[in-house]
Design a protein around this motif. Structure first.
Motif, PDB file in Angstrom:
ATOM      1  N   ASP A  62       0.816  -1.211   0.000  1.00  0.00           N
ATOM      2  CA  ASP A  62       0.000   0.000   0.000  1.00  0.00           C
ATOM      3  C   ASP A  62       0.851   1.262   0.000  1.00  0.00           C
ATOM      4  OD1 ASP A  62       0.937  -0.552   2.546  1.00  0.00           O
ATOM      5  OD2 ASP A  62      -0.799   0.302   3.555  1.00  0.00           O
ATOM      6  N   ALA A  63       2.150   1.132  -0.246  1.00  0.00           N
ATOM      7  CA  ALA A  63       3.055   2.280  -0.221  1.00  0.00           C
ATOM      8  C   ALA A  63       3.209   2.888  -1.611  1.00  0.00           C
ATOM      9  CB  ALA A  63       4.426   1.872   0.309  1.00  0.00           C
ATOM     10  N   LEU A  64       3.336   4.192  -1.637  1.00  0.00           N
ATOM     11  CA  LEU A  64       3.694   4.924  -2.847  1.00  0.00           C
ATOM     12  C   LEU A  64       5.214   5.069  -2.851  1.00  0.00           C
ATOM     13  CD1 LEU A  64       2.802   6.715  -5.282  1.00  0.00           C
ATOM     14  CD2 LEU A  64       2.748   8.628  -3.688  1.00  0.00           C
ATOM     15  N   VAL A  65       5.845   4.791  -3.969  1.00  0.00           N
ATOM     16  CA  VAL A  65       7.301   4.909  -4.091  1.00  0.00           C
ATOM     17  C   VAL A  65       7.618   6.026  -5.077  1.00  0.00           C
ATOM     18  CG1 VAL A  65       9.456   3.730  -4.616  1.00  0.00           C
ATOM     19  CG2 VAL A  65       7.539   2.436  -3.637  1.00  0.00           C
ATOM     20  N   VAL A  66       8.401   7.003  -4.617  1.00  0.00           N
ATOM     21  CA  VAL A  66       8.767   8.132  -5.473  1.00  0.00           C
ATOM     22  C   VAL A  66      10.279   8.324  -5.410  1.00  0.00           C
ATOM     23  CG1 VAL A  66       6.544   9.276  -5.162  1.00  0.00           C
ATOM     24  CG2 VAL A  66       8.443   9.846  -3.645  1.00  0.00           C
ATOM     25  N   SER A  67      10.824   8.955  -6.417  1.00  0.00           N
ATOM     26  CA  SER A  67      12.258   9.188  -6.470  1.00  0.00           C
ATOM     27  C   SER A  67      12.550  10.675  -6.508  1.00  0.00           C
ATOM     28  CB  SER A  67      12.872   8.515  -7.701  1.00  0.00           C
ATOM     29  OG  SER A  67      14.264   8.790  -7.767  1.00  0.00           O
ATOM     30  N   ALA A  68      13.477  11.090  -5.636  1.00  0.00           N
ATOM     31  CA  ALA A  68      14.005  12.452  -5.671  1.00  0.00           C
ATOM     32  C   ALA A  68      15.449  12.448  -6.135  1.00  0.00           C
ATOM     33  CB  ALA A  68      13.900  13.087  -4.285  1.00  0.00           C
ATOM     34  N   HIS A  69      15.893  11.314  -6.659  1.00  0.00           N
ATOM     35  CA  HIS A  69      17.284  11.168  -7.112  1.00  0.00           C
ATOM     36  C   HIS A  69      17.418  11.778  -8.509  1.00  0.00           C
ATOM     37  CE1 HIS A  69      21.238   9.154  -6.760  1.00  0.00           C
ATOM     38  NE2 HIS A  69      21.188   9.213  -8.072  1.00  0.00           N
ATOM     39  N   LYS A 113       1.799   6.703   3.344  1.00  0.00           N
ATOM     40  CA  LYS A 113       2.865   5.713   3.371  1.00  0.00           C
ATOM     41  C   LYS A 113       3.645   5.855   2.062  1.00  0.00           C
ATOM     42  CE  LYS A 113       2.323   1.527   5.159  1.00  0.00           C
ATOM     43  NZ  LYS A 113       1.969   0.075   5.274  1.00  0.00           N
ATOM     44  N   VAL A 114       4.794   6.547   2.158  1.00  0.00           N
ATOM     45  CA  VAL A 114       5.576   6.867   0.970  1.00  0.00           C
ATOM     46  C   VAL A 114       7.026   6.480   1.218  1.00  0.00           C
ATOM     47  CG1 VAL A 114       6.269   8.665  -0.678  1.00  0.00           C
ATOM     48  CG2 VAL A 114       4.045   8.819   0.491  1.00  0.00           C
ATOM     49  N   ALA A 115       7.637   5.823   0.250  1.00  0.00           N
ATOM     50  CA  ALA A 115       9.073   5.576   0.256  1.00  0.00           C
ATOM     51  C   ALA A 115       9.712   6.531  -0.735  1.00  0.00           C
ATOM     52  CB  ALA A 115       9.388   4.136  -0.121  1.00  0.00           C
ATOM     53  N   VAL A 116      10.715   7.272  -0.265  1.00  0.00           N
ATOM     54  CA  VAL A 116      11.385   8.256  -1.110  1.00  0.00           C
ATOM     55  C   VAL A 116      12.825   7.812  -1.332  1.00  0.00           C
ATOM     56  CG1 VAL A 116      11.990  10.677  -1.425  1.00  0.00           C
ATOM     57  CG2 VAL A 116       9.941  10.071  -0.109  1.00  0.00           C
ATOM     58  N   LEU A 117      13.198   7.626  -2.590  1.00  0.00           N
ATOM     59  CA  LEU A 117      14.586   7.355  -2.951  1.00  0.00           C
ATOM     60  C   LEU A 117      15.292   8.702  -3.062  1.00  0.00           C
ATOM     61  CD1 LEU A 117      13.900   4.684  -5.715  1.00  0.00           C
ATOM     62  CD2 LEU A 117      14.268   4.320  -3.277  1.00  0.00           C
ATOM     63  N   THR A 118      16.328   8.900  -2.268  1.00  0.00           N
ATOM     64  CA  THR A 118      16.906  10.225  -2.100  1.00  0.00           C
ATOM     65  C   THR A 118      18.231  10.369  -2.827  1.00  0.00           C
ATOM     66  OG1 THR A 118      18.111   9.606  -0.100  1.00  0.00           O
ATOM     67  CG2 THR A 118      15.839  10.350   0.177  1.00  0.00           C
ATOM     68  N   ALA A 119      18.803  11.569  -2.704  1.00  0.00           N
ATOM     69  CA  ALA A 119      20.127  11.876  -3.248  1.00  0.00           C
ATOM     70  C   ALA A 119      20.694  13.021  -2.422  1.00  0.00           C
ATOM     71  CB  ALA A 119      20.028  12.272  -4.720  1.00  0.00           C
ATOM     72  N   PRO A 120      22.007  13.206  -2.408  1.00  0.00           N
ATOM     73  CA  PRO A 120      22.572  14.367  -1.717  1.00  0.00           C
ATOM     74  C   PRO A 120      21.931  15.657  -2.206  1.00  0.00           C
ATOM     75  CG  PRO A 120      24.321  12.848  -2.333  1.00  0.00           C
ATOM     76  CD  PRO A 120      23.055  12.332  -2.987  1.00  0.00           C
TER      77      PRO A 120
END
Length: 387
Positions: A110-117, A133-140
């Motif tokens: 049920d999670a939303l996955v988004v990228s900020a990379h 419920k969100v998973a964020v793929l990050t970057a510096p």
């Protein structure tokens, strides 16, 4: 004949068959931490400049292996290689997102996955405002601290999972001792999810432009369904967008935008009205940030919107909204005298404009199974889109 295989790495043993593929490779590409974990005497390329690595892979005559984190087909390098015309074989490992949710013992279908990379952080922030419920793929530069700062005041718990699968794996808050790379989990209420048939965000609502009776409102002071239908069509609220609802009243426009997946801020000067907006949002189980105060002053500290709905007010409110350069603006007025100044303000700001008068005549039942037409008050709707 040249060939490329992408192998996923999750900090543990490599997937079955990976050792044999590495033994037959003539070129190995990967991040320094991945290269350090394998033994091979062939040419190595540290994956820093991705474009240069892709160029080298394209010209390589032999079997190349690319080492990548987790599942390389999930926000990973497989897409980059295919865009360059390469057709790699893939040996995946579990994704970093799967690992992150497993570490804290939560399901993630049920999670939303988004990228900020390598992408604009604000769209990830808006997704976190709208979803619980969100998973964020990050970057510096687009990491846990920046994300937490942008979500100040939003009821979310932020968990940073870094160095997944490594001996120094860490689970912290945004102010903790985390390291790059990491996955940030942004969580709202930890309610038990209902059974699902589709992962991630759910399909949009079955209908919109809901009847006025679906909302709590005061003395019929609510944007009518027909007006909302046109406003929603022109606002185009969607996942990743931030919508302002200025002069929200009951919050019917705000709630409808939130139901369509957008993050929403409702601005309302009346304290009772603010509470009414919160009740209506809760009734539809959506998140709407409510800001009490008079526009335009109340807009000063708000994040920039993608779309704005203005429910009445003078030209000064519209000017203040346009100063923040939203892509789409819709204003609804009861008085025809407001239309000319609104169109002028939009035109001067460089927007393509349009407008219409809406007056609905609704069927109302009469005795004997017949109907009459019951008129609603006319409303003038003006809109603008950035050129």
């Amino acid at each position: 004949m040249s060939a490329i295989t992408v192998i996923g790495c999750d900090g543990g043993p490599l997937p079955p068959g990976a050792d044999a593929l590495l033994a037959g490779a003539t070129l190995v590409v990967g991040a320094a931490r991945h290269l350090d974990a394998v033994k091979t005497d062939v040419e190595r390329i540290v994956l820093g400049n991705v474009a240069e690595a892709v160029t080298r892979l394209s010209s390589h005559d032999g079997h190349a292996v690319v080492l990548a984190s987790g599942d390389p087909g999930f926000f990973g390098i497989v897409a980059t290689l295919r865009r360059a015309g390469l057709r790699p074989a893939v040996v995946p490992a579990p994704s970093s997102v799967a690992h992150a949710f497993a570490r804290i013992g939560l399901p993630w279908d049920d999670a939303l996955v988004v990228s900020a990379h390598g992408r604009d952080l604000r769209r990830a922030v808006n997704a976190c405002r709208a979803h619980r419920k969100v998973a964020v793929l990050t970057a510096p530069g687009a990491g846990p601290r920046e994300l937490a700062e942008a979500l100040t005041g939003i009821p979310r718990r932020i968990v940073v999972v870094s160095r997944l699968g490594m001996p120094d794996e860490r689970i912290t808050g945004p102010d903790g001792d985390w390291a790059d790379p990491n996955v940030v989990l942004v969580l709202g209420d930890d309610s038990e999810p209902s059974p699902r048939w589709v992962a991630g965000t759910q399909p949009g609502p079955a209908g919109w432009a809901l009847p006025e009776a679906a909302f709590a409102h005061r003395d019929s002071m609510i944007t009518k369904a027909e007006v909302r239908a046109l406003a929603l069509a022109r606002l185009g609220p969607r996942l990743g967008d931030l919508v302002w609802d200025i002069g929200a009243g009951s919050g019917s426009v705000a709630v409808e935008c939130a139901r369509l997946g957008a993050a929403v801020i409702a601005v309302e000067r009346d304290a009772d009205g603010c509470e009414r907006v919160r009740r209506n949002a809760a009734a539809f189980n959506v998140d709407v940030t409510v800001v009490g105060g008079n526009a335009p002053d109340a807009l000063a500290g708000l994040p920039d919107p993608d779309a704005v709905f203005v429910g009445g007010g003078g030209a000064s409110v519209l000017v203040a909204c346009l100063d923040r350069s939203p892509d789409r603006v819709v204003a609804a007025y009861a008085a025809v005298e407001r239309v000319g100044p609104a169109l002028e303000v939009l035109t001067v700001a460089g927007y393509r404009t349009g407008g219409t008068q809406l007056q609905a005549n609704r069927l109302a039942p009469l005795p004997g199974g017949v109907h009459r037409l019951e008129a609603t008050n006319p409303v003038y709707v003006v809109w603008g889109e950035r050129s």
